[in-house]
Structures are given as C-alpha cells and as structure tokens.
Design an enzyme around this catalytic site. Structure first.
Site, short mmCIF file in Angstrom:
data_model
loop_
_atom_site.label_atom_id
_atom_site.label_comp_id
_atom_site.label_asym_id
_atom_site.label_seq_id
_atom_site.Cartn_x
_atom_site.Cartn_y
_atom_site.Cartn_z
N ASP A 123 3.32 21.42 -11.99
CA ASP A 123 4.21 21.31 -10.96
C ASP A 123 3.93 22.27 -10.08
O ASP A 123 2.65 22.93 -9.62
CB ASP A 123 5.59 20.68 -11.35
CG ASP A 123 6.79 20.62 -10.42
OD1 ASP A 123 6.60 20.44 -9.17
OD2 ASP A 123 7.71 21.01 -10.77
N ASP A 133 8.84 29.10 -8.94
CA ASP A 133 9.70 28.47 -8.90
C ASP A 133 10.97 29.73 -9.12
O ASP A 133 11.24 30.06 -10.03
CB ASP A 133 9.84 27.40 -9.38
CG ASP A 133 8.98 26.15 -8.73
OD1 ASP A 133 8.53 26.14 -7.91
OD2 ASP A 133 9.37 24.90 -9.58
N ARG A 146 4.40 25.68 0.38
CA ARG A 146 5.46 26.05 -0.03
C ARG A 146 4.78 28.10 -0.48
O ARG A 146 5.04 28.21 -1.68
CB ARG A 146 5.60 25.46 -1.28
CG ARG A 146 6.61 24.44 -1.59
CD ARG A 146 6.52 23.78 -2.15
NE ARG A 146 6.74 22.36 -2.27
CZ ARG A 146 7.42 21.44 -3.25
NH1 ARG A 146 7.85 22.31 -4.78
NH2 ARG A 146 8.17 20.05 -3.32
#
Length: 305
Positions: free
Chosen positions: A139, A143, A195
C-alpha cells in the site's frame, strides 16, 4: 566481542543524535530521555517501540516483520550503519488509545511491506522521518492521517513506489481540517508513480527542494481545499507536476502556490489560490532548484547521515 559491539553502537550514534529536526517537526526529540538498545528481531523491535517509556532503538541488520509494529510516544528508531532494513511489515505511529508523539525514524530501508511502510496516524504529532529508503510495498510508503500534525519528511529516497505519500485520510474525513501540517524537503522520488504527496485538508503543507525524476502519473496533488506551498523543487520527466485547482480523481479542488521550481521534460504545475506561508511557523533556507538534483542524489537515503 564486547569491544566490537560497543564500537558498533558508538559509530552511528554520533551523527544520528547530533542532528536536529527542522520544519514542522522542530522540537522533536524522540527517545533521547531514555536508554539506548539494539534490536535484531521484529519481536525485540515491537517490545521497545511499544513500551510506555522513552527509548533510542538501534536497528541492526535486516528485520523481517509481519504486519504493522506499533510505535508509541518518545521513541527514536535509528538504523545502524548502512544496512538496517525492515522488510515484510511496517511501523504504525500511534493507536486510538496510545499516541505516537515525539518519534524519530532515521536511516532505515523499508521494503515489501504487507500494508504501509510507515503510517503516522491517530493524532500523532512531532514526528521526524529522515534519511530513510522506501522500496515498493503493498500500500502506501508513508501515510500521514487522522488528525496527525507537525511532521517533517526529509532526505528520504523513494524508488519505484506507487502510492508514495498520502496526507489526509479520505475526502469525507473532515476531522483532518486544522491538522496535517507537514514539511517535505530534500526527498528523492525516483521512478515512483504518484502521491508526492497527495494532500487533503492540510494547511500549510510545505513541499520544497525535492527531486522528482521519471515520475509515472503526477508529482503533487492538493485537494479538498488543502493549502500547499511548492517551491524550489526540480521536476524531471514528470507529466503532471501539480494538480490543484482542477481537483484530482474524485477529490475536490485544493490551493497551491508554486514558485522557484524548475521543470525539465515536464508538464505544467497547476496552481492557484492563496496559502498560509510556512515561514509563519518556522524559518528555512531554500536551495536553488537547479542545484537540487546533485544535492539530493548525494545526500538522500540511508547511510548518508
């Protein structure tokens, strides 16, 4: 053996502990108030990272983990030399009942994570993530979400990653408004996809002096009324350096101020709106964008502190 072991601890400890967090993580001290321990297994790492007292945790060699290891307040997790690695799992800063505040993570390679490599979550604040290397995982690589704030991500290398850095949990998680103040500087994004970061709600988010090279989809996305200042970055072969006023994917538009960036073989950086200046919160020195590739390639990643 005792002398060799002592030398192994002493060599990396000087440059690691002498450095100081900057940007929004200014004031972060990690586990300096507690003892120093060396770990070589996931069980040892989990034990000290989850302890309720401060620790400086030296990661020696390659540690194979499964799932996320919880890191709670007042920890420094520092790689020994240039070979420290966490593979197969990752680090989660904070749970709903145990905060992950005042944490430093430096000089570690992350690879093949079964979820995220690092997740800063659940109101964690004052976190410094510096001089690490991120290889592809399942993933996100790094984050930051769920009302976390005052984080600096500096001098890291991301090689071939996909969902590289998410900032903000989701379009509907409006509890992130007023949080997510993050500094990203002198990171090397090499052949990564997207991202870098993808931002929701946070303001100001300061993205400066990063090197984007051969990016698959896009560089920075500011959405859901986030406020991003992107300056002094070098974009090389990046089709969409910045998304903002047009929104991105299913997310509503954000605001982005761009200045002093350099573009080589890249598209247009979409920008618009006003953003609170990062200098309202801290001082910093901006390197010229044209010097960023050489500076970052020489200094980012593990074994360079």
């Amino acid at each position: 053996m005792h002398g060799l072991f002592a030398a192994l601890l002493a060599l990396p400890a000087v440059p690691v502990t002498a450095a100081t967090a900057d940007g929004f993580a200014t004031g972060t001290t990690g586990g300096v108030a507690g003892p120093t321990v060396t770990v070589t297994t996931a069980a040892e790492l989990a034990r000290y990272a989850g302890a309720n007292t401060p620790y400086t945790i030296m990661v020696s060699g390659r540690i194979t983990a499964s799932g996320m290891i919880t890191v709670v307040a007042n920890k420094s997790i520092l790689g020994v030399g240039s070979t420290a690695e966490i593979t197969g799992g990752g680090l989660q800063l904070g749970t709903t009942t145990r905060p992950g505040n005042n944490v430093i993570i430096r000089n570690i390679r992350f690879s093949n994570a079964s979820d995220d490599s690092i997740s800063v979550t659940n109101k964690a604040h004052h976190v410094w993530i510096d001089h690490n290397e991120f290889l592809p995982g399942y993933d996100g690589s790094l984050d930051i979400k769920r009302q976390s704030t005052n984080v600096t991500v500096s001098w890291n290398r991301f090689a071939g990653t996909d969902k590289t850095m998410l900032l903000g949990h989701s379009d509907t998680y409006t509890a992130d408004v007023g949080y997510l103040r993050v500094t990203y500087h002198h990171n090397y994004f090499e052949g990564s996809n997207q991202r870098h970061p993808r931002v929701r709600f946070g303001e100001p988010v300061h993205v400066y002096n990063n090197y984007y090279r051969n990016i698959g989809l896009y560089g920075i996305a500011s959405t859901e009324n986030a406020g991003v200042v992107a300056e002094g970055n070098y974009f090389e072969n990046v089709p969409y350096p910045c998304h903002s006023t047009g929104g991105y994917a299913e997310s509503n538009p954000g605001r982005l101020v761009q200045r002093a960036n350099a573009f080589a073989g890249s598209g247009v950086c979409e920008a618009g709106g006003t953003v609170v200046e990062p200098s309202t919160y801290y001082s910093y020195s901006l390197d010229p964008a044209t010097s960023v590739p050489s500076l970052v390639m020489a200094g980012a990643g593990t074994g360079r502190i």
